[in-house]
Design an enzyme around this catalytic site. Structure first.
Site, PDB file in Angstrom:
ATOM      1  N   GLU A   1       0.835  -1.202   0.000  1.00 49.83           N
ATOM      2  CA  GLU A   1       0.000   0.000   0.000  1.00 49.83           C
ATOM      3  C   GLU A   1       0.877   1.262   0.000  1.00 49.83           C
ATOM      4  O   GLU A   1       1.856   1.337   0.749  1.00 49.83           O
ATOM      5  CB  GLU A   1      -0.882   0.002   1.254  1.00 49.83           C
ATOM      6  CG  GLU A   1      -1.844   1.183   1.329  1.00 49.83           C
ATOM      7  CD  GLU A   1      -2.660   1.185   2.628  1.00 49.83           C
ATOM      8  OE1 GLU A   1      -2.267   0.502   3.589  1.00 49.83           O
ATOM      9  OE2 GLU A   1      -3.703   1.877   2.662  1.00 49.83           O
TER      10      GLU A   1
ATOM     11  N   LYS B   1      -9.514   2.577  -2.353  1.00 45.21           N
ATOM     12  CA  LYS B   1      -9.729   1.946  -1.039  1.00 45.21           C
ATOM     13  C   LYS B   1     -11.143   2.236  -0.563  1.00 45.21           C
ATOM     14  O   LYS B   1     -11.536   3.404  -0.443  1.00 45.21           O
ATOM     15  CB  LYS B   1      -8.693   2.526  -0.072  1.00 45.21           C
ATOM     16  CG  LYS B   1      -8.692   1.958   1.333  1.00 45.21           C
ATOM     17  CD  LYS B   1      -7.413   2.445   2.058  1.00 45.21           C
ATOM     18  CE  LYS B   1      -7.355   2.045   3.506  1.00 45.21           C
ATOM     19  NZ  LYS B   1      -5.984   2.324   4.065  1.00 45.21           N
TER      20      LYS B   1
ATOM     21  N   CYS C   1      -5.891  -2.552   2.110  1.00 42.70           N
ATOM     22  CA  CYS C   1      -5.656  -2.506   3.568  1.00 42.70           C
ATOM     23  C   CYS C   1      -6.899  -2.748   4.439  1.00 42.70           C
ATOM     24  O   CYS C   1      -7.301  -3.874   4.636  1.00 42.70           O
ATOM     25  CB  CYS C   1      -4.969  -1.199   3.949  1.00 42.70           C
ATOM     26  SG  CYS C   1      -4.238  -1.260   5.605  1.00 42.70           S
TER      27      CYS C   1
END
Lengths: 370, 370
Positions: free
Chosen positions: B118, B195, B232
């Protein structure tokens, strides 16, 4: 062969030196579970009656406005005590006696809520596809002999009892369901919760016997906490756990019957993931012993409790009857929820829409090509 | 202290005798992962350049109508090579060089799809709440220098590249996003995936920098398989994994940055559960090293690959740069799906309705009381 390892945890304990063992347990289990100090009388009764007794505790931070909400749950895993060709009534009576014995010890350990394994009053015969004698083990959830037995037990021990049985539903043509009956510590019948997802896996195609449950995702508000029952194969479905949690469950039991070759690598993962994802405690229970005249191998026990912070207890034996006592402060659920915020950040509106689209027969998936 | 254990798996290997080790691996990991025979030149290049190189393979049954669909993915975890007070452009250039080095070795190992960690072009500074210099690491996803760099790399190595960066979105007022750019092995930009779930956990409140993604759950159909990127914190949300899977992802990457004290007990559970629940491969990647001038501790690496049958590779080191090469036959996804049937038995219509009800402000949960 596979039955030779009595439990993963005892194997690790035996071989890994103490300094590294603490790190291994932190990585594998989120830390060393606190051992409960159980009464000597309970430990010797368990030994005498031939079952394992383990106790672990989960703490929580002290709060100013809420007292700690300490509850002890008991998970029972057991073999069937009699050969499967014994008369049905005799087998059921023997199971009642065995469970009474173990629950007696649970009461000595201060257990407030006890849960038995899936279809606990019978051999787990749903892979045989035979009807008789297995369907004769089915009972009314409301007034069958097992519910009456559990109501007595609940009252005597001041214990909430979760009793997963094969249900005969006379109200709807006498069909069968895979159902957990929930009984208050007063002895009152609280209600029932049916298995929502039915396996169709090899010989374990249980839809030969019963269909997907129609009771939704009820949670039961008891004196000791709000509980739910996700039966067996529902463990594989994250949305099933989620809906129990959204309805308010702080402890979700998962009475199961699953065998080594099929699912043992999934067992430590799924219920623990559900505890993490939903900020609640989960209690997967698996039986021990074998499937009636079937080559599939053995049920591998390994019942455990997982906490919302990702930690867990060791598992019970893979081969032996056992009682796992877990003490938990239910305040931990909201504390972890306030820390990780999965419900707040869950974007459920978006998923409700996306799922509704996805189930359409002519759904167009979001695929990007060059 | 916590950094002392180089990896869980090597500790088990060192202490547990071979007979029991096989059982431990079966229970913990669904069996012993098959070691890949990697080229000697790749192994010595990795050693020379100071990173760990591991390779494992997952098989599948042979089918009559489909050939095996063998693909090799590469997961890269790395420290930032320069101090965080070095000039931004110099830090980025050093990261480009480091990744080029590791991707070169991945190419020698026949990797088809590579994914970086990430926000790989920068120190993971989102817990500092400081803006400069960190926001200067943001780039256009479409034509920033890192995307150009990755396009060159992809073309040169005939490799699909997943490049998670901090995105500067000039089209919408220059706001920031946490975005994965996906580049075809032809060098063409395939698209981007933002994300979806943003942490608000202690100092890791990343909503200081960017908001929840608005790109939905795209999957990218590449020459080597259909892939998706769950960035994540989306790892904690089972519905996020599910939607990528429903759109057709066979491999879901999970580039992450997470530290020991916070999440290490969750790490082996969540992505592996997602592989099981969705009948796909999942590839969680975590960086190593520390957070810029912050006491929070270190990123613990431990990148791994989980397979739909519940098995997984060991993790990369907790402390060292590394490349994990995983060979997989993507036919395993449908084979496991046909066996376990979680999509068929998922009852998504019911959940779409229940979730839509649950998000209503005056939702009435299904609570049963005495």
């Amino acid at each position: 062969m596979a039955a030779a390892l009595e439990s993963l945890e005892s194997c690790l304990e035996r071989h890994i030196p103490p300094g590294e063992l603490a790190e291994v347990k932190r990585i594998l289990y989120g830390g060393e579970a606190r051992k409960l100090d159980l009464p000597t009388a309970a430990l010797s009764a368990a030994q005498e009656k031939g079952f394992e007794l383990q106790g672990y505790g989960f703490g929580a931070a002290l709060e100013q406005l809420r007292r700690p909400r300490i509850v002890r749950v008991g998970l029972i895993q057991n073999e069937i005590p009699l050969p499967t060709d014994t008369a049905v009534a005799v087998q059921v009576a023997a199971l009642h006696r065995r469970i009474e014995e173990i629950v007696g010890v649970a009461a000595m350990c201060g257990v407030n809520i006890v849960c038995f394994q899936e279809a606990w009053t019978m051999p787990f015969a749903f892979c045989t596809r035979e009807k008789l004698p297995w369907t004769e083990f089915a009972e009314s959830a409301e007034d069958g002999p097992t519910t009456k037995f559990c109501q007595e037990l609940a009252k005597k021990c001041n214990m909430v009892v979760v009793s997963p049985i094969l249900e005969r539903d006379e109200l709807h043509g006498g069909i069968l369901w895979n159902t957990a009956v929930v009984i208050s510590n007063s002895g009152a019948l609280l209600g029932k919760s049916r298995k929502n997802h039915i396996p169709r896996v090899g010989d374990f195609n249980e839809s030969t016997y019963y269909m997907e449950g129609n009771t939704g995702h009820p949670v039961f508000q008891t004196q000791f906490g709000t509980i739910a029952v996700n039966i067996c194969y529902g463990r594989h479905h994250p949305l099933n756990w989620l809906m129990y949690s959204i309805n308010g469950a702080e402890i979700i039991f998962n009475p199961s019957a699953t065998i080594g070759a099929l699912s043992e690598a999934l067992w430590p993962i799924e219920a623990r993931n559900a505890a993490i994802a939903n900020h609640c405690f989960t209690c997967p229970i698996n039986r021990v012993g074998t499937v009636p005249h079937h080559e599939l191998g053995h049920f591998y026990g390994s019942s455990y409790v997982a906490a919302p912070d990702g930690s867990r207890t060791p598992g019970l034996s893979r081969t032996q009857d056992g009682l796992l006592v877990a003490e938990m402060d239910l305040n931990l659920c909201r504390q972890v929820s306030d820390k990780w915020n999965f419900k707040m950040t869950g974007r459920y509106e978006m998923y409700a829409e996306k799922l509704a689209e996805a189930v359409q027969p002519f759904f167009i998936p979001n695929i990007i090509k060059e």
